[in-house]
Design a protein around this motif. Structure first.
Motif, PDB file in Angstrom:
ATOM      1  N   CYS A   3     118.242 -24.780  22.421  1.00 37.09           N
ATOM      2  CA  CYS A   3     117.707 -23.444  22.148  1.00 37.09           C
ATOM      3  C   CYS A   3     117.406 -22.755  23.464  1.00 37.09           C
ATOM      4  CB  CYS A   3     116.442 -23.566  21.295  1.00 37.09           C
ATOM      5  SG  CYS A   3     115.564 -21.994  21.141  1.00 37.09           S
ATOM      6  N   PHE A   5     115.724 -20.086  24.192  1.00 39.59           N
ATOM      7  CA  PHE A   5     114.346 -19.643  24.433  1.00 39.59           C
ATOM      8  C   PHE A   5     113.406 -20.834  24.647  1.00 39.59           C
ATOM      9  CE2 PHE A   5     114.763 -15.119  22.405  1.00 39.59           C
ATOM     10  CZ  PHE A   5     115.612 -14.768  23.444  1.00 39.59           C
ATOM     11  N   CYS A   6     113.699 -21.985  24.031  1.00 37.37           N
ATOM     12  CA  CYS A   6     112.938 -23.197  24.368  1.00 37.37           C
ATOM     13  C   CYS A   6     113.186 -23.570  25.826  1.00 37.37           C
ATOM     14  CB  CYS A   6     113.337 -24.361  23.463  1.00 37.37           C
ATOM     15  SG  CYS A   6     112.558 -24.327  21.830  1.00 37.37           S
ATOM     16  N   HIS A  45     108.908 -23.937  19.081  1.00 32.52           N
ATOM     17  CA  HIS A  45     110.090 -23.437  18.401  1.00 32.52           C
ATOM     18  C   HIS A  45     109.819 -23.192  16.923  1.00 32.52           C
ATOM     19  CE1 HIS A  45     114.427 -22.845  17.765  1.00 32.52           C
ATOM     20  NE2 HIS A  45     114.158 -23.342  16.558  1.00 32.52           N
ATOM     21  N   HIS A  96     115.268 -18.468  17.722  1.00 27.64           N
ATOM     22  CA  HIS A  96     113.899 -18.837  18.133  1.00 27.64           C
ATOM     23  C   HIS A  96     113.117 -17.538  17.990  1.00 27.64           C
ATOM     24  CE1 HIS A  96     111.072 -21.021  21.178  1.00 27.64           C
ATOM     25  NE2 HIS A  96     110.482 -19.878  20.842  1.00 27.64           N
TER      26      HIS A  96
HETATM   27 ZN    ZN Z   1     113.499 -22.679  20.564  1.00 25.03          ZN
END
Ligand code: ZN
Ligand code: AMP
Length: 112
Positions: A3, A5-6, A45, A96
């Motif tokens: 992910c 954004f993670c 998340h 996300h």
């Molecule tokens: Zn994420």
């Protein structure tokens, strides 16, 4: 799970935080659609607002909106818009949860 954004929240991909605490991160959108275009996301998340609702984390939900509206208020003297694209028809491209904060020009409606 890969992910983006993670990875940003974890510091693996560099981004300039405009706001950060233990729960929430705000960054500039890489492809801005208005003079101000920020993304406010939980560090944890959650795929979308439905997933966060399912998790019943009321404090995180409140903080997400508090940070987004504060940034909008600071940067949008004439107003601002908060958007959460959700799912394919909603136009979500990163799974996300994030709140778009748009400001700095009159924003059309309907959004398309
Ligand atoms: Zn994420
Ligand atoms: P959405 O289409 O609502 O899921 O929004 C995803 C947003 O993330 C888009 O506006 C992208 O421009 C933005 N975005 C994608 N990758 C990055 C990145 N590495 N840094 C900042 N914004 C990004």
């Amino acid at each position: 799970m890969d992910c983006i954004f993670c990875r940003i929240a974890g510091g693996e991909i560099p981004a300039t935080p405009l706001y950060r605490d233990d729960d929430v991160l705000a960054i500039a959108d890489i492809n801005p659609q208005a003079p101000t275009h920020l993304l406010v996301m939980p560090i944890a998340h959650h795929a979308n607002i439905g997933a966060l609702s399912d998790a019943a984390d009321a404090a995180l939900t409140a903080k997400l909106f508090a940070v987004a509206s504060q940034l909008g208020r600071e940067r949008g003297a004439n107003g601002y818009r908060l958007v959460m694209n959700t799912g394919a028809d909603g136009g979500q491209t990163v799974d996300h949860l994030h709140v778009h904060v748009l400001a700095g020009r009159p924003l059309g409606w309907p959004p398309g």
